[in-house]
Design a protein around this motif. Structure first.
Motif, PDB file in Angstrom:
ATOM      1  N   GLY A   1       0.815  -1.199   0.000  1.00 15.21           N
ATOM      2  CA  GLY A   1       0.000   0.000   0.000  1.00 15.21           C
ATOM      3  C   GLY A   1       0.852   1.254   0.000  1.00 15.21           C
ATOM      4  N   ASN A   2       0.198   2.377   0.020  1.00 18.06           N
ATOM      5  CA  ASN A   2       0.845   3.668  -0.173  1.00 18.06           C
ATOM      6  C   ASN A   2       1.929   3.957   0.865  1.00 18.06           C
ATOM      7  N   ILE A   3       1.610   3.718   2.135  1.00 22.65           N
ATOM      8  CA  ILE A   3       2.548   4.062   3.203  1.00 22.65           C
ATOM      9  C   ILE A   3       3.868   3.324   3.029  1.00 22.65           C
ATOM     10  N   TYR A   4       3.782   2.004   2.879  1.00 21.48           N
ATOM     11  CA  TYR A   4       5.007   1.199   2.906  1.00 21.48           C
ATOM     12  C   TYR A   4       5.751   1.221   1.581  1.00 21.48           C
ATOM     13  N   VAL A   5       5.069   1.572   0.500  1.00 20.33           N
ATOM     14  CA  VAL A   5       5.784   1.809  -0.752  1.00 20.33           C
ATOM     15  C   VAL A   5       6.650   3.058  -0.610  1.00 20.33           C
ATOM     16  N   CYS A   6       6.081   4.124  -0.044  1.00 20.35           N
ATOM     17  CA  CYS A   6       6.875   5.338   0.197  1.00 20.35           C
ATOM     18  C   CYS A   6       8.091   5.028   1.067  1.00 20.35           C
ATOM     19  N   GLU A   7       7.879   4.262   2.122  1.00 18.81           N
ATOM     20  CA  GLU A   7       8.970   3.949   3.046  1.00 18.81           C
ATOM     21  C   GLU A   7      10.035   3.075   2.390  1.00 18.81           C
ATOM     22  N   ALA A   8       9.608   2.061   1.631  1.00 19.88           N
ATOM     23  CA  ALA A   8      10.570   1.173   0.983  1.00 19.88           C
ATOM     24  C   ALA A   8      11.384   1.896  -0.075  1.00 19.88           C
TER      25      ALA A   8
ATOM     26  N   ARG B   1      21.067  16.404   2.959  1.00 20.80           N
ATOM     27  CA  ARG B   1      20.560  17.710   3.366  1.00 20.80           C
ATOM     28  C   ARG B   1      19.211  18.030   2.726  1.00 20.80           C
ATOM     29  N   GLY B   2      18.587  17.007   2.169  1.00 26.18           N
ATOM     30  CA  GLY B   2      17.301  17.207   1.520  1.00 26.18           C
ATOM     31  C   GLY B   2      16.157  17.350   2.508  1.00 26.18           C
ATOM     32  N   VAL B   3      15.002  17.676   1.951  1.00 27.65           N
ATOM     33  CA  VAL B   3      13.782  17.851   2.736  1.00 27.65           C
ATOM     34  C   VAL B   3      12.703  16.940   2.139  1.00 27.65           C
ATOM     35  N   VAL B   4      11.910  16.343   2.996  1.00 26.66           N
ATOM     36  CA  VAL B   4      10.844  15.466   2.533  1.00 26.66           C
ATOM     37  C   VAL B   4       9.793  16.285   1.782  1.00 26.66           C
ATOM     38  N   GLN B   5       9.492  15.846   0.562  1.00 26.96           N
ATOM     39  CA  GLN B   5       8.497  16.523  -0.266  1.00 26.96           C
ATOM     40  C   GLN B   5       7.251  15.659  -0.415  1.00 26.96           C
ATOM     41  N   ARG B   6       6.177  16.311  -0.802  1.00 31.97           N
ATOM     42  CA  ARG B   6       4.938  15.600  -1.074  1.00 31.97           C
ATOM     43  C   ARG B   6       4.475  15.938  -2.489  1.00 31.97           C
ATOM     44  N   ILE B   7       4.207  14.889  -3.279  1.00 29.24           N
ATOM     45  CA  ILE B   7       3.599  15.055  -4.593  1.00 29.24           C
ATOM     46  C   ILE B   7       2.399  14.127  -4.667  1.00 29.24           C
ATOM     47  N   VAL B   8       1.590  14.267  -5.681  1.00 25.92           N
ATOM     48  CA  VAL B   8       0.430  13.391  -5.866  1.00 25.92           C
ATOM     49  C   VAL B   8       0.647  12.548  -7.114  1.00 25.92           C
ATOM     50  N   GLN B   9       0.539  11.222  -6.944  1.00 22.97           N
ATOM     51  CA  GLN B   9       0.660  10.278  -8.053  1.00 22.97           C
ATOM     52  C   GLN B   9      -0.583   9.397  -8.063  1.00 22.97           C
ATOM     53  N   THR B  10      -1.223   9.319  -9.188  1.00 21.89           N
ATOM     54  CA  THR B  10      -2.459   8.537  -9.350  1.00 21.89           C
ATOM     55  C   THR B  10      -3.427   8.759  -8.192  1.00 21.89           C
TER      56      THR B  10
END
Length: 287
Positions: free
Chosen positions: A184-191, A266-275
């Motif tokens: 699912g969405n959460i663990y795909v992002c994490e992996a 030194r990056g920052v967590v971003q949020r985008i929308v996919q499907t």
């Protein structure tokens, strides 16, 4: 919607109460959930013994002694509550709170030994059905379900075969239940963050090295989440499943604007929308 680790945690919480126990009675308090209950649902379950409780993707599978399988899906808001003679337990640890309102208690199973298991679902997107075990894999629910991500088959070589030359995004490919079941969405992002792979990268561009890293990351993040959720089962005082919940270990999910946790990044967590779904990632270290 609960993801695979949450469903597996629920399975582990229900198994000691259900496995080897005879169902004395089933109280279905409405004719349907997401779908209508199968014909004679309660009568077909009464006096049946649950021989084992398994999981396929995000489905719970209760094998019965007559060769049928009770298939259960939690949907968006479903949960189970266990009432034992000595305590009440709510197995599972969820990212979104589960309802405890009795008005949403739709199905109650009474087991020999005094335990009751109640299914609560405010939005009624969950469902239950019955299917013969012998033909379960041909059932429309399972006919096109992909491999289990926690099984031994998942490795880099298999990912390369599954993704082939796909130009769809890596995130979309991993969410395709026809390829890999239950991610699912959460663990795909994490992996993807652990594997340092961009969610927007074309799935067919992986090398064997990158694919091996991704397979390892998928397995690790799921196993860690299950272990964290499973710790709730050792403390019946925390009936809301708050103890040990894996959200406290999220690296990127729901952490938009926070510093990337990768050492030296030194990056920052971003949020985008996919499907239509939120994707959280670090563009600096995920390529």
């Amino acid at each position: 919607m609960p993801e695979l680790p949450e469903v597996e945690t629920v399975r582990r919480g229900l198994a000691p109460v259900m496995e080897g126990r005879r169902i004395l009675n089933v109280d279905a308090r409405r004719p349907d959930l997401r779908f209508p209950f199968p014909e004679r649902f309660a009568a077909r379950l009464k006096d049946r013994t649950v021989t084992s409780l398994g999981r396929r993707a995000k489905y719970l599978l209760a094998d019965l002694d007559d060769g049928e399988v009770l298939v259960m899906h939690l949907g968006m808001s479903g949960s189970f509550r266990i009432l034992l003679p000595e305590a009440e337990v709510a197995p599972g640890a969820f990212h979104h709170p589960r309802s405890k309102a009795a008005t949403h208690d739709h199905v109650e199973f009474a087991f020999e030994g005094g335990a009751t298991v109640t299914y609560n679902d405010p939005r009624r997107f969950g469902f239950m059905t019955l299917s013969p075990r012998a033909t379960l894999e041909a059932h429309p629910l399972f006919r096109h379900v992909g491999i289990e991500p926690l099984g031994n088959a998942l490795d880099g070589a298999l990912l390369l075969r599954l993704f082939g030359a796909k130009q769809t995004s890596l995130k979309a490919a991993l969410l395709d239940q026809r390829l890999i079941a239950g991610l699912g969405n959460i663990y795909v992002c994490e992996a993807l963050h652990r594997a340092k792979l961009s969610p927007t990268r074309a799935a067919g561009t992986l090398t064997i090295r990158k694919a091996n890293l991704l397979a390892e990351a998928i397995r690790t993040v799921l196993e860690e989440a299950i272990a964290a959720g499973g710790s709730t089962l050792r403390d019946f005082a925390h009936a809301d499943g708050a103890l040990g919940y894996f959200q406290h270990s999220f690296r990127v999910y729901d952490r938009e604007g926070e510093p990337c946790p990768t050492p030296g990044c030194r990056g920052v967590v971003q949020r985008i929308v996919q499907t239509g779904r939120s994707t959280f990632f670090c563009a600096q270290c995920q390529k």
